[in-house]
Design a protein around this motif. Structure first.
Motif, PDB file in Angstrom:
ATOM      1  N   ASN A  82      30.286   7.758  -0.678  1.00 44.48           N
ATOM      2  CA  ASN A  82      30.268   6.353  -0.235  1.00 44.48           C
ATOM      3  C   ASN A  82      29.469   6.233   1.168  1.00 44.48           C
ATOM      4  OD1 ASN A  82      31.916   5.456  -2.108  1.00 44.48           O
ATOM      5  ND2 ASN A  82      33.790   5.968  -1.038  1.00 44.48           N
ATOM      6  N   GLY A  83      29.509   7.184   1.931  1.00 42.43           N
ATOM      7  CA  GLY A  83      28.815   7.273   3.171  1.00 42.43           C
ATOM      8  C   GLY A  83      27.368   7.084   3.044  1.00 42.43           C
ATOM      9  N   LEU A  84      26.913   8.012   1.838  1.00 42.51           N
ATOM     10  CA  LEU A  84      25.327   7.758   1.734  1.00 42.51           C
ATOM     11  C   LEU A  84      24.963   6.477   1.146  1.00 42.51           C
ATOM     12  CD1 LEU A  84      24.850  11.390  -0.033  1.00 42.51           C
ATOM     13  CD2 LEU A  84      24.009  10.599   2.277  1.00 42.51           C
ATOM     14  N   ALA A  85      25.842   5.864   0.358  1.00 38.17           N
ATOM     15  CA  ALA A  85      25.674   4.579  -0.281  1.00 38.17           C
ATOM     16  C   ALA A  85      25.518   3.478   0.957  1.00 38.17           C
ATOM     17  CB  ALA A  85      26.610   4.217  -1.245  1.00 38.17           C
ATOM     18  N   LEU A  86      26.204   3.580   1.916  1.00 35.50           N
ATOM     19  CA  LEU A  86      26.628   2.726   3.072  1.00 35.50           C
ATOM     20  C   LEU A  86      25.396   2.896   3.949  1.00 35.50           C
ATOM     21  CD1 LEU A  86      28.117   0.370   4.296  1.00 35.50           C
ATOM     22  CD2 LEU A  86      29.292   2.042   5.434  1.00 35.50           C
ATOM     23  N   GLN A  87      25.029   4.174   4.199  1.00 34.93           N
ATOM     24  CA  GLN A  87      23.654   4.347   4.975  1.00 34.93           C
ATOM     25  C   GLN A  87      22.474   3.797   4.187  1.00 34.93           C
ATOM     26  OE1 GLN A  87      22.251   8.389   4.758  1.00 34.93           O
ATOM     27  NE2 GLN A  87      21.532   8.368   6.776  1.00 34.93           N
ATOM     28  N   ASP A  88      22.362   3.764   3.008  1.00 38.10           N
ATOM     29  CA  ASP A  88      21.019   3.337   2.115  1.00 38.10           C
ATOM     30  C   ASP A  88      20.919   1.732   2.325  1.00 38.10           C
ATOM     31  OD1 ASP A  88      19.112   3.617   0.112  1.00 38.10           O
ATOM     32  OD2 ASP A  88      20.322   1.888  -0.511  1.00 38.10           O
ATOM     33  N   SER A  89      22.123   1.009   2.447  1.00 41.27           N
ATOM     34  CA  SER A  89      22.434  -0.320   2.418  1.00 41.27           C
ATOM     35  C   SER A  89      21.811  -0.620   4.077  1.00 41.27           C
ATOM     36  CB  SER A  89      23.601  -0.859   2.144  1.00 41.27           C
ATOM     37  OG  SER A  89      23.825  -1.032   0.895  1.00 41.27           O
ATOM     38  N   LEU A  90      22.368   0.237   5.000  1.00 48.03           N
ATOM     39  CA  LEU A  90      22.266  -0.188   6.456  1.00 48.03           C
ATOM     40  C   LEU A  90      20.650  -0.109   6.746  1.00 48.03           C
ATOM     41  CD1 LEU A  90      25.554   1.372   8.192  1.00 48.03           C
ATOM     42  CD2 LEU A  90      24.755  -1.174   8.239  1.00 48.03           C
ATOM     43  N   GLU A  91      20.002   1.058   6.439  1.00 45.40           N
ATOM     44  CA  GLU A  91      18.624   1.280   6.512  1.00 45.40           C
ATOM     45  C   GLU A  91      17.800   0.241   5.881  1.00 45.40           C
ATOM     46  OE1 GLU A  91      17.988   5.610   6.546  1.00 45.40           O
ATOM     47  OE2 GLU A  91      18.819   5.590   8.446  1.00 45.40           O
ATOM     48  N   LYS A  92      18.296  -0.364   4.858  1.00 44.99           N
ATOM     49  CA  LYS A  92      17.314  -1.189   3.962  1.00 44.99           C
ATOM     50  C   LYS A  92      17.313  -2.579   4.964  1.00 44.99           C
ATOM     51  CE  LYS A  92      17.318   0.415  -0.835  1.00 44.99           C
ATOM     52  NZ  LYS A  92      17.943   0.081  -2.008  1.00 44.99           N
ATOM     53  N   LEU A  93      18.326  -2.474   5.788  1.00 41.20           N
ATOM     54  CA  LEU A  93      18.462  -3.613   6.783  1.00 41.20           C
ATOM     55  C   LEU A  93      17.869  -3.378   8.051  1.00 41.20           C
ATOM     56  CD1 LEU A  93      22.115  -4.859   5.995  1.00 41.20           C
ATOM     57  CD2 LEU A  93      20.156  -6.277   5.284  1.00 41.20           C
ATOM     58  N   GLY A  94      17.434  -2.570   8.125  1.00 43.79           N
ATOM     59  CA  GLY A  94      16.538  -1.723   9.467  1.00 43.79           C
ATOM     60  C   GLY A  94      17.549  -1.051  10.516  1.00 43.79           C
ATOM     61  N   VAL A  95      18.620  -0.886  10.037  1.00 41.79           N
ATOM     62  CA  VAL A  95      19.759  -0.273  11.001  1.00 41.79           C
ATOM     63  C   VAL A  95      19.799   1.059  11.015  1.00 41.79           C
ATOM     64  CG1 VAL A  95      22.145  -0.068  11.894  1.00 41.79           C
ATOM     65  CG2 VAL A  95      21.258  -2.393  10.836  1.00 41.79           C
ATOM     66  N   ALA A  96      19.141   1.818  12.076  1.00 48.12           N
ATOM     67  CA  ALA A  96      19.093   3.358  11.915  1.00 48.12           C
ATOM     68  C   ALA A  96      20.465   3.900  12.092  1.00 48.12           C
ATOM     69  CB  ALA A  96      18.557   3.849  13.142  1.00 48.12           C
TER      70      ALA A  96
END
Length: 239
Positions: A82-96
């Motif tokens: 779940n954490g990796l999936a959320l990281q992927d979505s955040l980084e696609k939005l430009g959030v490190a």
């Protein structure tokens, strides 16, 4: 005005599973990531703890005859997914974003190091704490309370899927259930309210960490909470 400048956001696994509460639903995770970005852009330091109930629950495995510790370790792996999936979505939005795990898996995430996590937050990165506490028999609620104490968070925000606060009973089953606006940590323990497990409640109480329980389904609710607007249920203090 920002009331909570450093938060631990606890997101249940069921919230990541959308209406069914099961599996990983990328469109749902994208909507949650957009809410997180909105608050991140305000300058709030955000750490996240994801549950794993949309994939696996250790208690369920134990009830089916598995050895409890083994079943719990499987649940910890679910929180990493779940954490990796959320990281992927955040980084696609430009959030490190950085994922830190309590059980080392260096090829995909950093090991949890408190000072490093705090440094990431200070640099404006979102930190996702995965893998629970690293020990069986402890829930991700306890992880949220523990990490909040370790990083000096101003509050724990418990984002619920379709539930807008703490009630005296399950509002979906009891028409007479009443919603609480304010409670103490001791109230949660003595009344046996189903907010977080007793270990997490005690840890939050001992470290005087406020807890806000609110509905994640409203896209502006995380922003409202960090700005101090009263929504959901606020749990604070011992008495």
């Amino acid at each position: 005005m920002i009331k909570y400048k450093r938060i631990v956001l606890k997101v249940s696994g069921e919230a990541l599973g959308g209406e069914s509460g099961a599996g990983i639903q990328p469109p749902v995770i994208k909507l949650i990531a957009e809410q997180i970005k909105q608050v991140h852009d305000m300058g709030v330091q955000i750490a996240i703890v994801c549950g794993g109930g949309n994939i696996w629950r250790g208690e369920t495995g134990a009830a089916m005859g598995m050895e409890r510790a083994q079943a719990d370790y499987m649940g910890m792996l679910a929180t990493v997914m779940n954490g990796l999936a959320l990281q992927d979505s955040l980084e696609k939005l430009g959030v490190a974003t950085r994922v830190q795990t309590s059980i080392e898996m260096r090829q995909i995430a950093e090991p949890y190091i408190r000072r490093k996590a705090v440094r990431h937050l200070e640099k404006g990165r979102v930190v996702i704490f995965a893998g629970g506490t690293g020990n069986p028999y402890f829930s991700t609620d306890t992880t949220a309370a523990l990490r909040a104490a370790e990083i000096g968070a101003d509050a724990i925000l418990m984002a619920k899927n379709g539930v807008d606060g703490v009630y005296s009973a399950d509002p979906n089953k009891d028409a007479n259930a009443t919603k609480f606006d304010h409670l103490s940590h001791m109230d949660i323990i003595t009344k046996g309210l189903n907010v977080m497990d007793s270990t997490a409640s005690t840890l939050s109480m001992d470290n005087d960490i406020p807890l806000v329980v609110f509905n994640l389904n409203d896209p502006d609710n995380i922003k409202k909470v960090v700005e101090g607007e009263h929504i959901g249920t606020t749990i604070q203090g011992k008495d």
